[in-house]
Design an enzyme around this catalytic site. Structure first.
Site, PDB file in Angstrom:
ATOM      1  N   ASP A 203       4.170  -1.962   8.803  1.00 51.58           N
ATOM      2  CA  ASP A 203       4.226  -3.348   9.249  1.00 51.58           C
ATOM      3  C   ASP A 203       3.411  -3.498  10.531  1.00 51.58           C
ATOM      4  O   ASP A 203       3.114  -2.515  11.223  1.00 51.58           O
ATOM      5  CB  ASP A 203       5.673  -3.763   9.554  1.00 51.58           C
ATOM      6  N   ASP A 243       2.183  -4.059   4.280  1.00 48.92           N
ATOM      7  CA  ASP A 243       3.601  -4.321   4.035  1.00 48.92           C
ATOM      8  C   ASP A 243       3.948  -5.636   4.730  1.00 48.92           C
ATOM      9  O   ASP A 243       3.335  -6.657   4.477  1.00 48.92           O
ATOM     10  CB  ASP A 243       4.447  -3.150   4.514  1.00 48.92           C
ATOM     11  N   ASP A 247       9.371  -6.848  10.379  1.00 53.74           N
ATOM     12  CA  ASP A 247      10.611  -6.489   9.696  1.00 53.74           C
ATOM     13  C   ASP A 247      11.683  -6.153  10.728  1.00 53.74           C
ATOM     14  O   ASP A 247      11.398  -5.494  11.740  1.00 53.74           O
ATOM     15  CB  ASP A 247      10.404  -5.287   8.776  1.00 53.74           C
ATOM     16  N   ARG A 300       8.723 -14.909   2.264  1.00 54.09           N
ATOM     17  CA  ARG A 300       9.451 -14.268   3.366  1.00 54.09           C
ATOM     18  C   ARG A 300       9.127 -14.896   4.709  1.00 54.09           C
ATOM     19  O   ARG A 300       8.534 -14.263   5.577  1.00 54.09           O
ATOM     20  CB  ARG A 300       9.191 -12.768   3.395  1.00 54.09           C
TER      21      ARG A 300
END
Length: 422
Positions: A203, A243, A247, A300
């Protein structure tokens, strides 16, 4: 070599403050303001860094990494920069690795891997694994407790850095452009989904068991390396080399993400890493997203498991045809959406919310293409109840903007790096 100077000398050095330094005493809105609050490295040692090696040394802070410190980033810092200043690439991490050969070992349809399909398959599997570990060791930089990591001016960038928080507390990341790392060794998983999926490892920023963290006036993006320009993979689709952008996992808590931009990415923000992590995440993952701009994000924005997440005065913009959803309600999540602006021409409010095993979602006063979004009705049609069990106003003080024009004006003017802090 760099020099760590005292806070007093740093203040003298910064006598004419940049926007970043001028806002160092500003407090967060939302969950990061609760509990012990979030002050970062205020009052500690100040470092000014220009290279990856300098940033790594500053994070170590002379052997006392958790002592208060302010790290000022100047210009570009590349995660692939070696100590001699050269930039490392795929063949430096795993000489002999070849994506086309790796793919060929799954067969034409990508259904099953075989070590014996070709004489090079076992070697390619081993090279992919070792290369991934080598790349991670190079690009991952971990931010310890009591740190302010701030860009100087409007052009401070972390390029291909895998920025992580691992059990750190009281951290501020501000005024930085974070270009997500390209995973040179992304994995094809044939059993993921109906036809298989690529799963990248890195990430732009990951928070693991972090508490009291404030991400403010940042930009998160795939930048120079969008997946639409990646090599072709199976089933005529591009290889996915990224990715997430941000997160937040494993019991992290009391986090605010404010006045930032998330742009040109597929899976942007994940809160809670898996349905089976309730033992770690249940009762945690309290996060506020306020006044952020999401542009051309496929999904997301965020997707949430377990957490009590407040999403207020954000702007979502993109092409309806390229968007799956903005807000994803996952297992045991409690999303309180409030006065957000969704702009998806020729789309409909169903793009604003999706159900991924959740039960609760509440919206108060959001707009879709200039009209009331009525997201509670949309959520009800997805099997979600508007009883989320909490109200942000009972937890912290905040004053939302109350018209779509006011929200858009503020976010478009202030979100991102090098912009006025208010």
């Amino acid at each position: 070599m760099r020099r760590a100077v005292t806070a007093l000398l740093a203040c003298l050095f910064l006598l004419v403050p940049t926007e970043a330094s001028a806002s160092s005493t500003r407090a967060p809105v939302g969950w990061a303001s609760t509990g012990t609050g979030t002050t970062g490295g205020a009052g500690g040692t100040t470092w000014t860094v220009h290279t990856r090696a300098e940033l790594k040394e500053a994070l170590a802070n002379g052997g006392d990494p958790t002592a208060p410190k302010v790290i000022r980033v100047v210009g570009d810092i590349n995660g692939h920069e070696a100590d001699d200043g050269s930039l490392l690439g795929e063949q430096d991490y795993a000489p002999g690795y070849d994506l086309a050969r790796y793919m060929s070992c799954f067969g034409e349809d990508g259904a099953v891997w075989s070590d014996t399909r070709y004489d090079y398959c076992k070697q390619q599997r081993q090279l992919r694994q070792s290369g991934s570990n080598q790349e991670k060791a190079q690009i991952q930089l971990t931010v310890p407790s009591n740190t302010t990591l701030v860009g100087v001016g409007g052009d401070a960038r972390l390029l291909g850095v895998f920025l992580t928080v691992n059990t750190g507390t009281n951290i501020i990341v501000r005024n930085l452009h974070l270009e997500a790392p390209v995973d040179h060794f992304t994995t094809w998983s044939p059993g993921d989904g109906t036809q298989g999926n690529w799963n990248a490892r890195f990430d732009a920023m990951t928070v693991i068991t972090g508490k009291n963290i404030w991400v403010d006036h940042c930009v998160f993006t795939d930048g120079r390396f969008p997946d639409r320009e990646a090599p072709s993979g199976f089933h005529g689709e591009h290889v996915q080399r990224h990715d997430g952008l941000l997160d937040i996992e494993d019991g992290s808590d009391f986090i605010t993400v404010s006045d930032s931009r998330f742009t040109d990415h597929d899976k942007a923000i994940l809160i809670g890493s898996g349905d089976g992590r309730g033992d770690r995440d249940r009762g945690h993952l309290k996060v506020t997203f306020v006044r952020n701009l999401f542009t051309d994000i496929v999904q997301r924005g965020p997707r949430v498991r377990f957490g009590q997440v407040h999403v207020v005065n954000n702007v979502y913009r993109g092409r309806a045809a390229d968007t799956l959803y903005a807000l994803g309600a996952g297992l045991e999540s409690a999303i309180f959406s409030e006065r957000n602006v969704f702009v998806y021409p020729r789309g409909n409010p169903a793009l604003a919310v999706a159900n991924y095993g959740g039960e609760h979602f509440r919206d108060a006063g959001s707009w879709f293409n200039g009209r009331p979004a009525r997201l509670n009705a949309v959520a009800s049609g997805l099997g979600l109840t508007s009883e989320v069990g909490w109200d942000p106003a009972d937890v912290y003080d905040y004053r939302p903007l109350t018209s779509p024009s006011a929200v858009e004006h503020h976010v478009l003017r202030h979100a991102g790096t090098g912009r006025q802090y208010e």
